[in-house]
Write a protein that holds these residues in place. Structure first.
Motif, mmCIF file in Angstrom:
data_model
loop_
_atom_site.group_PDB
_atom_site.id
_atom_site.type_symbol
_atom_site.label_atom_id
_atom_site.label_comp_id
_atom_site.label_asym_id
_atom_site.label_seq_id
_atom_site.Cartn_x
_atom_site.Cartn_y
_atom_site.Cartn_z
ATOM 1 N N LEU A 261 0.831 -1.204 0.000
ATOM 2 C CA LEU A 261 0.000 0.000 0.000
ATOM 3 C C LEU A 261 0.866 1.255 0.000
ATOM 4 C CD1 LEU A 261 -2.748 1.430 0.224
ATOM 5 C CD2 LEU A 261 -2.555 1.196 2.717
ATOM 6 N N GLU A 262 1.881 1.267 0.828
ATOM 7 C CA GLU A 262 2.779 2.430 0.887
ATOM 8 C C GLU A 262 3.486 2.633 -0.449
ATOM 9 O OE1 GLU A 262 6.756 3.963 3.329
ATOM 10 O OE2 GLU A 262 5.764 2.089 3.885
ATOM 11 N N ALA A 263 3.956 1.523 -1.047
ATOM 12 C CA ALA A 263 4.676 1.625 -2.319
ATOM 13 C C ALA A 263 3.769 2.151 -3.428
ATOM 14 C CB ALA A 263 5.234 0.254 -2.703
ATOM 15 N N MET A 264 2.519 1.677 -3.487
ATOM 16 C CA MET A 264 1.606 2.119 -4.546
ATOM 17 C C MET A 264 1.130 3.551 -4.303
ATOM 18 S SD MET A 264 1.513 -0.309 -6.752
ATOM 19 C CE MET A 264 3.253 -0.399 -6.298
ATOM 20 N N SER A 265 0.983 3.937 -3.051
ATOM 21 C CA SER A 265 0.606 5.318 -2.751
ATOM 22 C C SER A 265 1.720 6.276 -3.164
ATOM 23 C CB SER A 265 0.316 5.468 -1.250
ATOM 24 O OG SER A 265 -0.756 4.638 -0.867
ATOM 25 N N ARG A 266 2.964 5.825 -3.003
ATOM 26 C CA ARG A 266 4.128 6.643 -3.340
ATOM 27 C C ARG A 266 4.380 6.664 -4.843
ATOM 28 N NH1 ARG A 266 7.259 4.127 -0.275
ATOM 29 N NH2 ARG A 266 8.230 2.777 -1.827
ATOM 30 N N GLU A 267 4.141 5.522 -5.503
ATOM 31 C CA GLU A 267 4.424 5.406 -6.932
ATOM 32 C C GLU A 267 3.229 4.780 -7.652
ATOM 33 O OE1 GLU A 267 8.454 4.209 -8.193
ATOM 34 O OE2 GLU A 267 8.752 3.684 -6.080
ATOM 35 N N PRO A 268 2.130 5.531 -7.833
ATOM 36 C CA PRO A 268 0.948 4.966 -8.496
ATOM 37 C C PRO A 268 1.207 4.540 -9.941
ATOM 38 C CG PRO A 268 0.719 7.349 -8.189
ATOM 39 C CD PRO A 268 1.918 6.924 -7.385
ATOM 40 N N GLY A 269 2.302 5.003 -10.510
ATOM 41 C CA GLY A 269 2.659 4.556 -11.853
ATOM 42 C C GLY A 269 2.964 3.073 -11.927
ATOM 43 N N GLN A 270 3.157 2.433 -10.772
ATOM 44 C CA GLN A 270 3.438 0.998 -10.744
ATOM 45 C C GLN A 270 2.184 0.152 -10.559
ATOM 46 O OE1 GLN A 270 6.723 0.454 -7.779
ATOM 47 N NE2 GLN A 270 7.783 -0.328 -9.582
ATOM 48 N N LEU A 271 1.031 0.796 -10.517
ATOM 49 C CA LEU A 271 -0.200 0.044 -10.278
ATOM 50 C C LEU A 271 -0.473 -0.997 -11.360
ATOM 51 C CD1 LEU A 271 -2.546 2.812 -8.862
ATOM 52 C CD2 LEU A 271 -1.991 0.639 -7.746
ATOM 53 N N LEU A 272 -0.139 -0.696 -12.601
ATOM 54 C CA LEU A 272 -0.357 -1.683 -13.657
ATOM 55 C C LEU A 272 0.510 -2.908 -13.425
ATOM 56 C CD1 LEU A 272 -1.859 -2.382 -16.235
ATOM 57 C CD2 LEU A 272 -0.069 -1.211 -17.538
ATOM 58 N N GLN A 273 1.761 -2.700 -12.987
ATOM 59 C CA GLN A 273 2.621 -3.823 -12.639
ATOM 60 C C GLN A 273 2.005 -4.638 -11.507
ATOM 61 O OE1 GLN A 273 4.812 -4.980 -14.691
ATOM 62 N NE2 GLN A 273 6.768 -4.568 -13.691
ATOM 63 N N MET A 274 1.449 -3.948 -10.515
ATOM 64 C CA MET A 274 0.834 -4.647 -9.391
ATOM 65 C C MET A 274 -0.331 -5.510 -9.867
ATOM 66 S SD MET A 274 -1.292 -3.187 -6.121
ATOM 67 C CE MET A 274 -2.822 -3.240 -7.081
ATOM 68 N N VAL A 275 -1.195 -4.946 -10.706
ATOM 69 C CA VAL A 275 -2.347 -5.689 -11.196
ATOM 70 C C VAL A 275 -1.905 -6.891 -12.028
ATOM 71 C CG1 VAL A 275 -4.333 -5.566 -12.755
ATOM 72 C CG2 VAL A 275 -3.946 -3.753 -11.084
ATOM 73 N N ASN A 276 -0.866 -6.709 -12.833
ATOM 74 C CA ASN A 276 -0.347 -7.839 -13.607
ATOM 75 C C ASN A 276 0.130 -8.964 -12.694
ATOM 76 O OD1 ASN A 276 -0.731 -6.943 -16.281
ATOM 77 N ND2 ASN A 276 1.082 -5.648 -16.175
ATOM 78 N N GLU A 277 0.756 -8.609 -11.581
ATOM 79 C CA GLU A 277 1.217 -9.641 -10.654
ATOM 80 C C GLU A 277 0.040 -10.281 -9.913
ATOM 81 O OE1 GLU A 277 4.244 -11.912 -8.389
ATOM 82 O OE2 GLU A 277 3.651 -11.404 -10.442
ATOM 83 N N VAL A 278 -0.974 -9.491 -9.570
ATOM 84 C CA VAL A 278 -2.174 -10.056 -8.954
ATOM 85 C C VAL A 278 -2.818 -11.075 -9.896
ATOM 86 C CG1 VAL A 278 -4.545 -9.543 -8.207
ATOM 87 C CG2 VAL A 278 -2.664 -8.096 -7.441
ATOM 88 N N SER A 279 -2.837 -10.778 -11.195
ATOM 89 C CA SER A 279 -3.463 -11.682 -12.155
ATOM 90 C C SER A 279 -2.731 -13.021 -12.235
ATOM 91 C CB SER A 279 -3.544 -11.035 -13.534
ATOM 92 O OG SER A 279 -2.261 -10.892 -14.120
#
Length: 394
Positions: A261-279
């Motif tokens: 949560l802290e990492a995505m709040s700091r760098e929302p540009g990485q959210l697509l990477q996060m979603v890809n890993e969730v998938s």
């Protein structure tokens, strides 16, 4: 957060809605390539290699040859839509339309979709906290509204489209009630009629999404107007549950993965990477089926006409031969392999669109501050034999 005590998985069809099925999946992956589940009368393929082999086997079809449309919806508007869906057909009825859909989806402006999704997500979230049942409704409504917006529906129509889609997808469950089947048929009729109007209007707007879909259909020789309308409905139906689950499972990752949560709040540009890993790590679709149309062999196992194979896509994504350190959640995972979107002829062409919509929706929640208390959220999983969709509770 979710604190349900650990209980073992009862059987393979209960795994997708279990609190944590991944140790059970790991045991399957470590075992034989195909295992026969006698009580459920199906073969189970769980390793990346066996799943890939079945998906690439021409004798393994997406529907039983004797029942191309489920008997419960045969003759209804829901059955009409189902029977035309590219993902539910083989041969020419699959290959040519899929090429048109692939070209259409490849031409979608994902940046525009991202911006529109963020705006719709903010509007649907309303004011104040968003959690529990309201959060669950939001995660279903936002992706289907985003795709409906992309396909040309007016803003004022989007809530009705979401309601139609909620009714329509009920027909896809083997345990749907007669009332649900009736509502599904009514929703399918309404969607087909509205799409027919939008397609007629598209001729006056050559740059619109449906005009581009028509153009791609003509280019590949797909001239079935009814099938095109049905597959436009299909784009919405695939979005409704699968992308909702992807959004929900991404919220759970933010609640449970240390520092995420802290990492995505700091760098929302990485959210697509996060979603890809969730998938890959915790996908919304855990399994799919294939029906053996003629005798064949997979991984040294003889399959006979009429056999059913359950492909555990979520287990394949955690196979160490598919992804190194499979049980670690890694944003920068090299060579990420995501079996949840399928492989071979029936691989989902909407992967990039689904992940972009999910990332944009999560970005909207993060920007509003509504996920700051995500570690305190509670959830269960929607009863399902193949999908993993969290239901947030108050």
């Amino acid at each position: 957060m979710n604190s349900e005590p650990h209980v073992p998985v009862d059987h393979i069809l209960a795994a997708s809605s279990h609190r944590d099925p991944y140790a059970y999946y790991a045991a399957l992956v470590a075992g034989p390539a195909l295992v026969f589940d006698a009580p459920r009368k199906l073969w189970i393929a769980s390793s990346a290699a066996s799943v890939k082999a079945v998906l690439g086997n021409a004798a393994c079809h997406v529907r039983p040859p004797a029942e191309p449309v489920p008997a419960a919806i045969m003759g209804s508007a829901s059955g009409e839509v189902f029977g035309h869906l590219v993902r539910m057909n083989e041969g020419v009825r699959h290959d040519v339309p899929k090429l048109a859909l692939q070209r259409f989806l490849a031409g979608v402006d994902l940046r525009h979709v991202q911006a529109r999704t963020e705006a719709l997500a903010a509007t649907q979230a309303g004011q104040g906290p968003l959690r529990g049942a309201a959060l669950s409704r939001w995660m279903f409504e936002v992706p289907v509204m985003a795709v409906a917006d992309m396909l040309g529906f007016a803003d004022a129509e989007l809530p009705q489209v979401a309601r139609w889609m909620a009714d329509f997808v009920a027909c896809l469950s083997p345990v749907s009630t007669p009332a649900q089947l009736t509502a599904s048929a009514e929703a399918a009729s309404a969607l087909l009629a509205r799409f027919a109007e939008l397609v007629r209007d598209a001729s006056a707007h050559p740059g619109s999404a449906l005009a581009r879909l028509q153009h791609e259909a003509i280019q590949v020789g797909w001239h079935d107007a009814n099938a095109l309308l049905a597959n436009a409905v299909g784009l919405l139906s695939q979005t409704y549950e699968a992308t909702a689950g992807l959004i929900g499972n991404s919220i759970i990752a933010l609640a449970t993965q240390p520092g995420l949560l802290e990492a995505m709040s700091r760098e929302p540009g990485q959210l697509l990477q996060m979603v890809n890993e969730v998938s890959r790590f915790d996908p919304s679709i855990h399994n799919t089926r294939r029906f053996v149309a003629e005798a064949t062999q997979v991984a040294g196992v003889s399959l006979q006409t009429g056999d059913v194979v359950l492909l555990v896509l979520a287990a394949a994504g955690r196979d160490p031969l598919c992804n190194v350190r499979p049980d670690a959640f890694l944003l920068d995972r090299p060579d990420r392999d995501v079996p949840g979107f399928g492989r071979g002829p029936h691989q989902c062409p909407g992967q990039a669109l689904a992940c972009q919509i999910a990332a944009a929706a999560i970005k909207s929640l993060l920007a509003s501050g509504r996920l700051q208390a995500v570690s305190s959220f509670s959830w269960q999983y929607r009863p399902s034999m193949n999908a993993r969709i969290p239901v947030f509770v108050d």
